[in-house]
Design a protein around this motif. Structure first.
Motif, PDB file in Angstrom:
ATOM      1  N   ALA A  34       0.742  -1.197   0.062  1.00 15.33           N
ATOM      2  CA  ALA A  34       0.164  -0.048   0.150  1.00 15.33           C
ATOM      3  C   ALA A  34       0.896   1.175  -0.015  1.00 15.33           C
ATOM      4  O   ALA A  34       0.480   2.356  -0.665  1.00 15.33           O
ATOM      5  CB  ALA A  34      -0.907   0.030   1.078  1.00 15.33           C
ATOM      6  N   MET A  35       1.987   1.112   0.733  1.00 20.99           N
ATOM      7  CA  MET A  35       2.914   2.284   0.625  1.00 20.99           C
ATOM      8  C   MET A  35       3.668   2.573  -0.915  1.00 20.99           C
ATOM      9  O   MET A  35       3.464   3.782  -1.091  1.00 20.99           O
ATOM     10  CB  MET A  35       4.046   2.099   1.521  1.00 20.99           C
ATOM     11  CG  MET A  35       3.919   2.054   3.141  1.00 20.99           C
ATOM     12  SD  MET A  35       4.884   1.442   4.057  1.00 20.99           S
ATOM     13  CE  MET A  35       6.070   2.834   4.006  1.00 20.99           C
ATOM     14  N   PHE A  36       3.494   1.537  -1.205  1.00 23.70           N
ATOM     15  CA  PHE A  36       4.186   1.782  -2.911  1.00 23.70           C
ATOM     16  C   PHE A  36       3.401   2.281  -3.677  1.00 23.70           C
ATOM     17  O   PHE A  36       3.530   3.334  -4.533  1.00 23.70           O
ATOM     18  CB  PHE A  36       4.451   0.293  -3.375  1.00 23.70           C
ATOM     19  CG  PHE A  36       5.052   0.277  -4.740  1.00 23.70           C
ATOM     20  CD1 PHE A  36       6.118   1.097  -5.264  1.00 23.70           C
ATOM     21  CD2 PHE A  36       4.030  -0.174  -6.000  1.00 23.70           C
ATOM     22  CE1 PHE A  36       6.372   1.056  -6.510  1.00 23.70           C
ATOM     23  CE2 PHE A  36       4.402  -0.107  -6.978  1.00 23.70           C
ATOM     24  CZ  PHE A  36       5.747   0.506  -7.606  1.00 23.70           C
ATOM     25  N   VAL A  37       2.003   1.861  -3.477  1.00 23.98           N
ATOM     26  CA  VAL A  37       0.901   2.300  -4.483  1.00 23.98           C
ATOM     27  C   VAL A  37       0.645   3.624  -4.235  1.00 23.98           C
ATOM     28  O   VAL A  37       0.436   4.398  -4.900  1.00 23.98           O
ATOM     29  CB  VAL A  37      -0.497   1.392  -4.270  1.00 23.98           C
ATOM     30  CG1 VAL A  37      -1.783   2.110  -4.823  1.00 23.98           C
ATOM     31  CG2 VAL A  37      -0.227   0.041  -4.667  1.00 23.98           C
ATOM     32  N   ALA A  38       0.795   4.229  -2.720  1.00 21.85           N
ATOM     33  CA  ALA A  38       0.477   5.322  -2.489  1.00 21.85           C
ATOM     34  C   ALA A  38       1.409   6.555  -3.092  1.00 21.85           C
ATOM     35  O   ALA A  38       1.099   7.591  -3.650  1.00 21.85           O
ATOM     36  CB  ALA A  38       0.703   5.628  -0.918  1.00 21.85           C
ATOM     37  N   GLY A  39       2.740   5.997  -3.193  1.00 21.74           N
ATOM     38  CA  GLY A  39       3.710   6.724  -3.816  1.00 21.74           C
ATOM     39  C   GLY A  39       3.536   6.665  -5.521  1.00 21.74           C
ATOM     40  O   GLY A  39       3.629   7.716  -6.170  1.00 21.74           O
TER      41      GLY A  39
END
Length: 134
Positions: free
Chosen positions: A124-129
């Motif tokens: 989810a952190m990757f998707v957010a970025g």
């Protein structure tokens, strides 16, 4: 540093993750001392041995922490949605802490689920970025 203000929760999670990993290091060292394990010698792979489980706990944390740091930096520098990033970082931390506890208590299925939770947080952190780049 106004640009970092919305990400305060993520920064706090970084510190709490550091504290969690420090505790894991202290625990494995104390258990090694208590069991008179010779430093530098391999630990027998045996999930019934707490020293092995404590050693694997810190090793598992070390395997994911660099990914966590990279994704935090990527997301913040990409101006990711702060709420999404903060929640994702919390999910990662909860996954790591529960993974640690379940590993210590040798609860294999719960440990695997917790690992999946931490992977979900990282993803989810990757998707957010990444959303900022699309």
């Amino acid at each position: 540093m106004e640009f970092i203000e919305p990400y305060n929760i993520t920064i706090l999670v970084m510190g709490l993750a550091g504290l969690t990993f420090l505790l894991q290091l202290i625990i494995v060292d104390l258990v090694g001392i208590k069991t008179k394990h010779t430093t530098g010698h391999p630990i027998t792979a045996d999930h019934d041995n707490f020293l092995f489980r404590a050693s694997r706990t810190i090793s598992n944390s070390n395997e994911s922490v660099s990914i966590f740091i990279l994704l935090v930096a990527f997301s913040i520098l990409s101006s990711a949605n702060p709420q999404w990033l903060n929640i994702s970082a919390i999910v990662y931390l909860v996954g790591r802490i529960t993974h640690m506890l379940f590993y210590y208590f040798n609860l294999k299925l719960c440990r695997s689920i917790s690992f999946a939770v931490s992977l979900l947080g990282l993803s989810a952190m990757f998707v957010a970025g990444m959303i900022q780049w699309l």
